[in-house]
Scaffold this motif. Structure first.
Motif, mmCIF file in Angstrom:
data_model
loop_
_atom_site.group_PDB
_atom_site.id
_atom_site.type_symbol
_atom_site.label_atom_id
_atom_site.label_comp_id
_atom_site.label_asym_id
_atom_site.label_seq_id
_atom_site.Cartn_x
_atom_site.Cartn_y
_atom_site.Cartn_z
ATOM 1 N N ALA A 21 0.842 -1.205 0.000
ATOM 2 C CA ALA A 21 0.000 0.000 0.000
ATOM 3 C C ALA A 21 0.873 1.251 0.000
ATOM 4 C CB ALA A 21 -0.941 -0.012 1.206
ATOM 5 N N LEU A 22 1.970 1.211 0.756
ATOM 6 C CA LEU A 22 2.871 2.377 0.815
ATOM 7 C C LEU A 22 3.544 2.609 -0.537
ATOM 8 C CD1 LEU A 22 4.148 4.608 2.484
ATOM 9 C CD2 LEU A 22 5.786 2.950 3.385
ATOM 10 N N THR A 46 0.291 13.883 4.099
ATOM 11 C CA THR A 46 -0.828 13.819 3.163
ATOM 12 C C THR A 46 -1.990 14.500 3.859
ATOM 13 O OG1 THR A 46 0.054 11.674 2.496
ATOM 14 C CG2 THR A 46 -2.150 12.233 1.713
ATOM 15 N N HIS A 65 1.062 4.189 -2.831
ATOM 16 C CA HIS A 65 0.890 5.586 -2.414
ATOM 17 C C HIS A 65 2.081 6.425 -2.900
ATOM 18 C CE1 HIS A 65 -0.120 9.034 0.091
ATOM 19 N NE2 HIS A 65 1.073 8.989 0.639
ATOM 20 N N ASN A 66 3.293 5.868 -2.749
ATOM 21 C CA ASN A 66 4.497 6.590 -3.200
ATOM 22 C C ASN A 66 4.436 6.856 -4.702
ATOM 23 O OD1 ASN A 66 6.714 4.817 -0.895
ATOM 24 N ND2 ASN A 66 5.853 6.847 -0.684
ATOM 25 N N ASP A 94 4.881 11.968 6.571
ATOM 26 C CA ASP A 94 3.818 11.091 7.066
ATOM 27 C C ASP A 94 4.249 10.243 8.261
ATOM 28 O OD1 ASP A 94 1.614 11.848 5.545
ATOM 29 O OD2 ASP A 94 2.161 10.571 3.870
ATOM 30 N N THR A 110 -2.996 2.513 -10.419
ATOM 31 C CA THR A 110 -3.629 3.667 -9.768
ATOM 32 C C THR A 110 -4.948 3.244 -9.122
ATOM 33 O OG1 THR A 110 -2.632 5.057 -11.465
ATOM 34 C CG2 THR A 110 -4.354 6.063 -10.126
ATOM 35 N N LYS A 141 -7.996 15.610 0.524
ATOM 36 C CA LYS A 141 -8.263 14.756 -0.628
ATOM 37 C C LYS A 141 -9.657 15.023 -1.173
ATOM 38 C CE LYS A 141 -9.780 11.236 2.555
ATOM 39 N NZ LYS A 141 -10.856 12.098 2.948
ATOM 40 N N SER A 168 -7.008 1.352 -2.124
ATOM 41 C CA SER A 168 -6.477 1.086 -0.775
ATOM 42 C C SER A 168 -6.770 2.248 0.177
ATOM 43 C CB SER A 168 -4.973 0.800 -0.834
ATOM 44 O OG SER A 168 -4.248 1.999 -1.019
ATOM 45 N N TYR A 169 -7.036 3.450 -0.362
ATOM 46 C CA TYR A 169 -7.380 4.577 0.516
ATOM 47 C C TYR A 169 -8.789 4.437 1.081
ATOM 48 C CZ TYR A 169 -3.493 7.033 -1.810
ATOM 49 O OH TYR A 169 -2.284 7.398 -2.304
ATOM 50 N N ALA A 187 -4.057 1.680 -5.948
ATOM 51 C CA ALA A 187 -3.618 2.678 -4.952
ATOM 52 C C ALA A 187 -4.821 3.393 -4.344
ATOM 53 C CB ALA A 187 -2.685 3.694 -5.605
ATOM 54 N N THR A 228 1.825 9.633 -5.452
ATOM 55 C CA THR A 228 2.144 10.982 -4.967
ATOM 56 C C THR A 228 3.510 11.476 -5.461
ATOM 57 O OG1 THR A 228 2.977 10.020 -2.906
ATOM 58 C CG2 THR A 228 0.726 10.821 -2.874
#
Ligand code: SAM
Length: 268
Positions: A6-7, A140, A10-11, A102, A208, A143, A214-215, A211, A14
């Motif tokens: 997940a990280l 972060t 996210h990386n 973060d 994407t 959103k 997962s949020y 990603a 972003t």
């Protein structure tokens, strides 16, 4: 999905915003920096490119698994070290700058936050930077992920209260949007705050979609017990990948995340 996966997603999502932040801070070529709480070391890499060819960046994290992944194919001007943000294993004035993204999520311990008071951590990030150097904190911040459903998004945010590192009843001074106050408290000067946008424009590729998917549970699954059942049904209709109305399948999807950076100069 694992935390590391997940990280990584996210990386990737972003990356443009983080690169904008790196450009805005304008790290000197050849400088020595610390990426505190470096996770998979993605920022460490991007920072090391900014200070190349003679600069170096040290990534520090408490997770041995994250550090193992971070060292795979790492650029020659990066190094990684295990350690605790609260007790950095470096002497005073070791670096030209420190960066922490973060990690400084302050809040009640019983709610799973890493610390109750962010100021000692900021003091530690300042201690290891020489006079005239820079301390940078990023997180972060905001959103917009449900285009066309602002009321639903607002209800989910309010109910879950996890989209921001701030819970009802917590001291407002420990909210990350108050980072400038903490920077003043530890004596940093020439303070700056800027937000950078990670745009998410359809049609979305598979990575994407993974990603952003997962949020949804991370931000909103906690809302389940707080919202009316029709709100929850609407959330599941739009945000579950197996739903025929999954919002990320919209060809013309548009959403964004913001990355907010605060930075200041260490005075002697
Ligand atoms: C959300 S991740 C962010 C990683 C990275 N900065 C990024 O933005 O991609 C938070 C990281 O902080 C690390 N971390 C949390 N508390 C820590 C502590 N007390 N000391 C060192 N690392 C810590 C975790 O292991 C994790 O890798």
């Amino acid at each position: 999905m694992s935390q590391a996966r997940a990280l990584l997603l996210h990386n990737q999502l972003t990356r443009p915003a983080i690169l904008d932040a790196i450009r805005a801070v304008d790290f000197p070529k050849g400088s020595r920096g610390l990426d505190a709480g470096c996770g998979l070391g993605m920022h460490t890499r991007w920072l090391s490119e900014a200070v190349s060819p003679d600069g170096t960046v040290t990534g520090l994290d408490q997770s041995h698994e994250h550090l193992r992944l971070a060292t795979e194919d790492a650029p020659a001007n990066t190094l990684f070290k295990p350690g605790d943000l609260f007790h950095l294993p470096f002497p005073d004035n070791e670096f030209d700058w420190s960066w922490s993204a973060d990690c400084l999520w302050a809040g009640p311990k019983e709610e799973g936050f890493g610390c109750e008071d962010p100021v000692p951590l900021l003091r530690e990030l300042s201690r290891v930077v020489r006079t005239g150097g820079t301390v940078v904190i990023l997180f972060t911040s905001a959103k917009a992920l449900l285009p066309g459903y602002p009321a639903l998004e607002a209800q989910l945010d309010t109910a879950s209260a996890v989209s921001y590192p701030f819970l009802k009843g917590a001291d407002p001074r420990i909210h990350l949007m108050r980072t400038l106050e903490w920077m003043n408290d530890v004596g940093l000067h020439d303070l700056k705050a800027r937000s950078f946008i990670a745009n998410i424009q359809g049609p979305l590729d598979e990575e994407t979609i993974k990603a952003v998917s997962s949020y949804f549970p991370m931000y909103w699954d906690r809302a389940k017990t707080e919202v009316k059942s029709e709100v929850w049904r609407e959330y599941e209709r739009l945000c579950r990948p197996d739903s025929p109305d999954f919002i990320l399948n919209l060809r013309d999807f548009y959403g964004f995340l913001t990355i907010t950076a605060f930075w200041g100069t260490v005075m002697g």
